[in-house]
Write an enzyme that holds these catalytic residues in place. Structure first.
Site, short mmCIF file in Angstrom:
data_model
loop_
_atom_site.label_atom_id
_atom_site.label_comp_id
_atom_site.label_asym_id
_atom_site.label_seq_id
_atom_site.Cartn_x
_atom_site.Cartn_y
_atom_site.Cartn_z
N GLN A 107 0.82 -1.21 0.00
CA GLN A 107 0.00 0.00 0.00
C GLN A 107 0.85 1.26 0.00
OE1 GLN A 107 -2.79 -0.30 3.28
NE2 GLN A 107 -3.19 -2.43 2.80
N HIS A 181 -1.21 0.11 5.66
CA HIS A 181 -1.88 1.05 6.56
C HIS A 181 -1.03 2.26 6.91
CE1 HIS A 181 -4.94 -2.14 8.18
NE2 HIS A 181 -4.84 -2.13 6.86
N GLU A 274 -15.66 2.53 9.01
CA GLU A 274 -16.24 3.54 9.88
C GLU A 274 -16.25 4.93 9.24
OE1 GLU A 274 -14.51 1.52 14.02
OE2 GLU A 274 -14.19 3.65 13.61
N TYR A 284 -11.25 6.27 19.51
CA TYR A 284 -12.21 5.53 18.69
C TYR A 284 -12.10 4.02 18.86
CZ TYR A 284 -13.44 10.07 17.12
OH TYR A 284 -13.88 11.38 17.12
N TYR A 295 -9.17 -10.84 10.73
CA TYR A 295 -9.21 -11.67 9.53
C TYR A 295 -9.13 -13.15 9.84
CZ TYR A 295 -9.09 -7.67 6.44
OH TYR A 295 -9.42 -6.52 5.77
#
Length: 401
Positions: A107, A181, A274, A284, A295
């Site tokens: 990513q 991430h 979210e 949060y 997963y």
């Protein structure tokens, strides 16, 4: 607007039932999984086949990630492998030179690009990307740079556009192994005084709750990278003063609404994406609570089991795998004013979210038949969309004629 079971589905504005695929989130699994008897779920959502817009292809890119509009209507577009382009509305692309070297893979790579609030006079832009560290680690960084552009006038010769005075102002801490991430989305407050940065938890879970690091956090800085004295954790022991909120996972969209409220969307683990109203000092809850599960099938308690954690305003089960996000403010699509638009990766859609004060719900979903990486509002009110991956197209969405 969440329910107390992992198999719940959101009830939305229309009463039409369709089949959704409960697949892995799009940035954790690069392809949408096929439908099976085990992974189908039925929910009441808006119709996915209604398209209240015409779609025109403008250009294509190699793994585009972000875009932003210049005052003259041209765009800046990043590609993950490390290129930055100047693009006009006819699709002509010009590569911008002197960009930073990026650590590409998974990513990671080139990330976000936004303009400084004083761009018209300063020519300054802000960029995020992934850099390598020691011992096979890496992390995101944010920098500002001066952008020198060729004149937007036919027949005027000028040097190729380039960056100068690249200055790093923020670094993800700590750098970690893996290539997931990073988040590294950015947005300025409406008054232009503060820069907010989304920092993902790098698929390491616990750092989201570690106040000595900035993973899994939303960060608030001055534009020069210094920390405002009124940040909520300033002066507390063993806490990074740059932290604005915590307990986040993979933040891939942030935007302010017309009332000056900051919202973010983030990918949940296995489902449980979210939409959050971001408040200073709020936690949060990730990975202690989530509307999704791990997963490997290990259960994560829902937010309603731990009321000390801020719950999302909308949670998606099955996943939509959200990407870029904006609030729409123009009259070209008058019915959409005040709505948020979120790109969908695994869902291969654009999701419109409507609001009533601090209450939100999915209002409509438009099937795009491919992964959507970024959504922006153009200077004349059109929606501009970047598809994900190799050959990802830049699309202009306008009202039907």
């Amino acid at each position: 607007m969440i329910m107390g079971t992992k198999m719940r589905n959101l009830t939305l504005a229309t009463g039409l039932s369709v089949v959704l695929i409960a697949c892995s989130n799009g940035d954790d699994a690069q392809a949408t999984q096929g439908a099976t008897a085990e992974n189908q779920a039925t929910t009441d959502i808006s119709p996915v086949d209604r398209k209240p817009f015409e779609k025109a292809e403008v250009a294509s890119f190699d793994e585009p990630w972000a875009m932003t509009f210049l005052p003259d209507g041209r765009m800046l577009v990043t590609e993950k492998k490390g290129k930055l382009f100047l693009v006009d509305q006819k699709g002509e692309k010009t590569e911008i030179f002197n960009v930073p070297e990026v650590d590409y893979g998974g990513q990671g790579g080139f990330g976000d690009v936004i303009l400084s609030p004083d761009f018209a006079t300063s020519g300054r832009i802000y960029l995020s990307w992934v850099e390598a560290g020691d011992d096979n680690t890496r992390g995101a960084v944010v920098a500002h740079a001066d952008l020198s552009l060729a004149p937007n006038e036919p027949g005027v010769e000028a040097e190729a556009p380039a960056l100068a005075n690249l200055t790093t102002i923020w670094t993800q801490n700590p750098k970690t192994t893996g290539r997931g991430h990073y988040s590294h989305r950015m947005v300025f407050s409406p008054d232009g005084k503060y820069l907010f940065i989304g920092s993902g938890e790098r698929q390491k879970f616990d750092p989201s709750q570690d106040m000595m690091g900035n993973l899994g956090k939303i960060i608030r800085l001055y534009p020069d990278g210094s920390v405002p004295d009124d940040n909520p954790f300033v002066g507390e022991d063993n806490v990074l003063p740059e932290i604005w909120s915590l307990g986040h996972r993979n933040i891939l969209g942030m935007a302010f609404d017309s009332e000056g409220r900051l919202w973010n969307q983030e990918m949940g683990p296995r489902d449980g994406d979210e939409l959050n109203l971001v408040q200073p000092k709020a936690n949060y809850g990730y990975p202690i609570v989530s509307e999704g599960d791990h997963y490997d099938g290990k259960k994560i308690p829902n937010h309603d089991t731990r009321p000390e954690f801020a719950a999302p305003k909308v949670a998606w089960v099955p996943t939509i795998a959200p990407s870029g996000m904006i609030f729409y403010s123009d009259d070209l699509f008058p019915a959409w004013k005040g709505s948020a638009f979120i790109g969908g990766l695994a869902s291969e859609a654009i999701i419109r979210v409507s609001f009533d004060g601090e209450t939100a719900q999915e209002a409509e979903r438009y099937a795009m038949d491919t992964r959507i990486r970024e959504v922006e509002q153009g200077p004349e009110g059109a929606l501009w969309v970047l598809e994900d991956g190799e050959g990802g197209r830049l699309l202009k969405l306008t009202p039907p004629k």
